[in-house]
Design an enzyme around this catalytic site. Structure first.
Site, PDB file in Angstrom:
ATOM      1  N   HIS A   1      21.685  74.382  -5.676  1.00 56.32           N
ATOM      2  CA  HIS A   1      20.880  75.488  -5.102  1.00 56.32           C
ATOM      3  C   HIS A   1      20.957  75.317  -3.428  1.00 56.32           C
ATOM      4  O   HIS A   1      20.712  74.489  -2.933  1.00 56.32           O
ATOM      5  CB  HIS A   1      19.425  75.276  -5.369  1.00 56.32           C
ATOM      6  CG  HIS A   1      18.575  76.615  -4.982  1.00 56.32           C
ATOM      7  ND1 HIS A   1      18.647  77.893  -5.370  1.00 56.32           N
ATOM      8  CD2 HIS A   1      17.972  76.917  -3.732  1.00 56.32           C
ATOM      9  CE1 HIS A   1      17.923  78.934  -4.824  1.00 56.32           C
ATOM     10  NE2 HIS A   1      17.646  78.002  -3.692  1.00 56.32           N
TER      11      HIS A   1
ATOM     12  N   ASP B   1       5.687  83.088 -10.078  1.00 55.02           N
ATOM     13  CA  ASP B   1       6.622  83.036  -8.892  1.00 55.02           C
ATOM     14  C   ASP B   1       7.278  84.274  -8.503  1.00 55.02           C
ATOM     15  O   ASP B   1       7.294  84.742  -7.265  1.00 55.02           O
ATOM     16  CB  ASP B   1       8.009  81.958  -9.071  1.00 55.02           C
ATOM     17  CG  ASP B   1       8.664  82.152  -7.786  1.00 55.02           C
ATOM     18  OD1 ASP B   1       8.226  81.888  -6.603  1.00 55.02           O
ATOM     19  OD2 ASP B   1       9.938  82.723  -7.944  1.00 55.02           O
TER      20      ASP B   1
ATOM     21  N   ARG C   1       4.399  88.661  -1.200  1.00 56.72           N
ATOM     22  CA  ARG C   1       4.644  87.861  -0.025  1.00 56.72           C
ATOM     23  C   ARG C   1       5.442  88.734   0.753  1.00 56.72           C
ATOM     24  O   ARG C   1       5.507  88.790   1.927  1.00 56.72           O
ATOM     25  CB  ARG C   1       5.556  86.291  -0.233  1.00 56.72           C
ATOM     26  CG  ARG C   1       4.400  85.316  -0.665  1.00 56.72           C
ATOM     27  CD  ARG C   1       5.291  84.041  -1.350  1.00 56.72           C
ATOM     28  NE  ARG C   1       5.911  83.522  -0.067  1.00 56.72           N
ATOM     29  CZ  ARG C   1       7.119  82.898  -0.386  1.00 56.72           C
ATOM     30  NH1 ARG C   1       7.424  82.468  -1.707  1.00 56.72           N
ATOM     31  NH2 ARG C   1       8.027  82.159   0.566  1.00 56.72           N
TER      32      ARG C   1
ATOM     33  N   SER D   1       8.500  77.898  -4.492  1.00 59.89           N
ATOM     34  CA  SER D   1       9.157  78.857  -5.099  1.00 59.89           C
ATOM     35  C   SER D   1      10.442  78.538  -5.751  1.00 59.89           C
ATOM     36  O   SER D   1      10.673  78.658  -6.994  1.00 59.89           O
ATOM     37  CB  SER D   1       9.300  80.235  -4.167  1.00 59.89           C
ATOM     38  OG  SER D   1       9.946  81.135  -4.739  1.00 59.89           O
TER      39      SER D   1
ATOM     40  N   LYS E   1      11.379  77.369 -10.119  1.00 61.14           N
ATOM     41  CA  LYS E   1      12.180  78.032 -10.927  1.00 61.14           C
ATOM     42  C   LYS E   1      13.329  76.950 -11.569  1.00 61.14           C
ATOM     43  O   LYS E   1      13.851  76.682 -12.533  1.00 61.14           O
ATOM     44  CB  LYS E   1      13.017  79.138 -10.138  1.00 61.14           C
ATOM     45  CG  LYS E   1      12.522  80.449  -9.879  1.00 61.14           C
ATOM     46  CD  LYS E   1      12.854  81.390  -8.857  1.00 61.14           C
ATOM     47  CE  LYS E   1      12.849  80.976  -7.693  1.00 61.14           C
ATOM     48  NZ  LYS E   1      13.180  81.982  -6.521  1.00 61.14           N
TER      49      LYS E   1
END
Lengths: 434, 434
Positions: B82, B161, B168, B183, B187
């Site tokens: 990621h 989330d 947010r 966050s 996931k």
């Protein structure tokens, strides 16, 4: 202009300009800015603070969100007094008649009890028949005739402040000095005043626990007044123990009556006279503050303040006989004494705990919707610094409902600290700002 | 437990326990806690921060708010990668085939472009026919057969989330390191992984502008993984200029193809190999990281990574011929060169401005609802540190819509800084955490 950008700027510590503040207040008041953005903004203000210019802009935007009173048709200088809230604080009921008796016009617009502190309207309404819901015509007429009238805040005054306050209450953003200052001043400035005397309480029983915070709040409110050409003075006064002896609505009215007969507790009398003197001086009745002090004392001692209060009570539908015959006031059904198991000096009487205990007994409200019991409360028998023997009575609890009595009594017992050393004496009036 | 009390505690810097965090996340997800309380809480977190225990509790509560993938029926170690998002960052499309070719199972679950950074799904979808909406059965089957599949995040993964992120976004509470870390990790941990390699970007084109913040974010995510026994490693890498030369969806796919042919830009190749090596090592294919590095390079150089990518493109319905014949990819209708008026050294290429210019051209989205233009973008002709002569081409802009071209071109021109001194060389891979 985007709300999220303004939140972002405030989060980063930037100063918003008056147009940006007005955009937020007006947008929130009209419903265009949702609660969730405003609560994030309020929390950012809690952490980042506000400049004096921002606080003034916020105050004016909230003030301009609703109606303003116009008292210009009434001759004389209009001066109100506002306290940030304390336990046993019944000074408004003493100060206003003194100032009015001295010739000041006192349009006293007050609130109700919430949390552990009492409300002026609730105290007055413990007098049988007393009405605080005067129409604007009645309010004007009474001010013209007697120079003093007590009413609640109308729904039309500063509606944005009401909406913001309700949001702050549920988002843990109440305890922000710029938000408190602008909330108080937006309402007061909408009331058509010429001057304002503030009593900023500090200590365990007050909203402000530290003197530095109380000073900052006082300075901010005085500054807001200055920028709109209203003379504002603030006293910072001790609220580490209840003011006077009585806490509870009818009990406090009795103490008000005693004080207006010049037989009240020393601390309550001294503070009331000083606040009244400030109102008289700002009301331009006397050329100097010392003259105002002398006049305030004269109006108390010669009974004219008491007479004024009686007239006002009658004018607002109240039974003024109850001010002399206390059995006409709501009376509790039971009394319990709290005594000390050990001898020594009273080193502290935690005002917040006394206030919370009285709320438990029914004297205050846990939520806005609750009714109150005017009869219940506490009468202190001692104050901080006094010497007590083992077994001495510290206070008397007046109750009507036995269900909450034990819990309240425990809170009250714990509120008293007895030590072997005599505690240092505390000043009642700590500072003057403005 | 009352929400306002928890906001109050966090506002004061206290640590909430896992039950309290779960109460907030579950209450918000179910709609019992309103937006306005959650946004105040998020702003309080922005200022007060969170402890490692709080961040882990928040991550797990969000993860548990929805479904989790179960990949246990597929043999092999599952490792995902990621990136926190950069400009020209197409490493996923290179890294995943290398790692899969080396024997790692790579369930790559990616996002779309938002703001100035690109999204892996958008890049893949510029390949004609490519489908990212595989069913769970197709996803499992392809992972079993090829060891690699690309899909988008399902609606069922970590719904709390998603709801929190949307809040947010409109309350200026995005840029909070604990909120970002939880966050991402909520996931990723719901995806049935054994290990995860993170690329935390830092610099003008990244979310994190300062290395100290990137390090804190990396440490937090590695810690979250450790507490649930998932091996997580993070590289902190420079994002002060775009990665590689290409920015824009189809343009980046071309550069991916070149890189998988071992003809890509040096920075992109080096970073991709290091990320792939970390995945191979965490995937337990090799006993040491150095072995993993050699294997990654081998899989790139011998063409097996390219072959793997072609197979995956075909399996997901894409036309793999487009990887060799670029005319089969979406092509821009116009090209404009940007050249330098003065000679010197390229001292900076502001990645964020290049990214914003590409969004203006249509390569990204200003809002979630917008479509994107896969053909447009920018190809850099120079990178930071290179010498240029007056009149040299700095980059080429590929566009299809002339309306936004001038504005984009101006942003791009301003993104290049030319100085007379050769700038100090910057490391690409700055730190390893975990």
């Amino acid at each position: 202009m985007r709300t999220v950008d303004l939140i972002h700027q405030k989060r980063g510590g930037a100063e918003l300009n008056p147009d940006e503040i007005a955009f937020l207040v007006n947008g929130y008041n009209s419903g265009e800015i949702p609660d969730y953005q405003m609560s994030a903004f309020l929390m950012a203000v809690f952490f980042s603070g506000m400049t004096d210019r921002e606080v003034s802009a916020l105050t004016e935007s909230m003030m301009n969100s609703g109606a303003s009173l116009d008292l210009s048709s009434i001759p004389g200088v209009k001066v109100d007094k506002h306290s940030t809230g304390g336990v046993g604080d019944k000074t408004s009921l003493i100060v206003a008649p003194i100032a009015a008796a001295a010739g000041v016009i006192v349009p006293m617009i007050s609130g109700r009890a919430l949390g552990h502190t009492g409300g002026t309207l609730d105290k007055l309404e413990s007098i049988p028949g007393f009405r605080t819901d005067l129409s604007m015509e009645e309010f004007h007429a009474q001010l013209q005739e007697l120079g003093l009238a007590f009413i609640g805040q109308s729904e039309e005054i500063a509606p944005a402040d009401k909406k913001l306050y309700a949001l702050r209450d549920v988002t843990a953003t109440v305890e922000s000095i710029p938000l408190i200052a602008s909330s108080i001043m937006s309402k007061k400035l909408a009331e058509g005043l010429d001057a304002l005397v503030l009593d900023v309480k500090v200590g365990s029983g007050a909203f402000m626990k530290k003197q530095v915070d109380a000073r900052r709040l006082a300075q901010m409110m005085v500054g807001i007044g200055r920028r709109v050409d209203k003379k504002v003075q603030a006293l910072i006064t001790d609220m580490n123990q209840p003011l006077g002896f009585a806490v509870g609505n009818a009990l406090e009215v009795m103490e008000v009556s005693q004080t207006l007969h010049n037989e009240g507790p020393d601390d309550l009398r001294r503070l009331s006279l000083e606040l009244a003197a400030r109102m008289i001086f700002l009301g331009k009745v006397t050329p100097t503050l010392d003259d105002a002090r002398q006049l305030a004392e004269k109006k108390l001692v010669d009974g004219s303040a008491y007479k004024k209060f009686k007239q006002v009570v009658e004018a607002q539908g109240g039974n003024s006989q109850a001010l002399d015959k206390f059995e006409l006031l709501p009376n509790a059904t039971g009394m319990r004494e709290v005594s000390t198991p050990r001898s020594g000096f009273v080193s502290a009487i935690q005002a917040e705990d006394i206030g919370r205990a009285c709320t438990l007994l029914g004297a205050g409200r846990a939520t806005k919707e609750e009714g109150i019991d005017a009869a219940v409360g506490v009468i202190l028998e001692v104050k901080t610094g006094e010497k007590v023997d083992s077994g001495s009575v510290l206070c008397r609890i007046y109750y009507t409902n036995e269900e909450t009595l034990d819990e309240a009594a425990e809170l009250i017992e714990d509120a008293f600290r007895i030590s072997s050393q005599k505690p240092e004496e505390r000043e009642l009036i700590l500072e003057v700002v403005g």
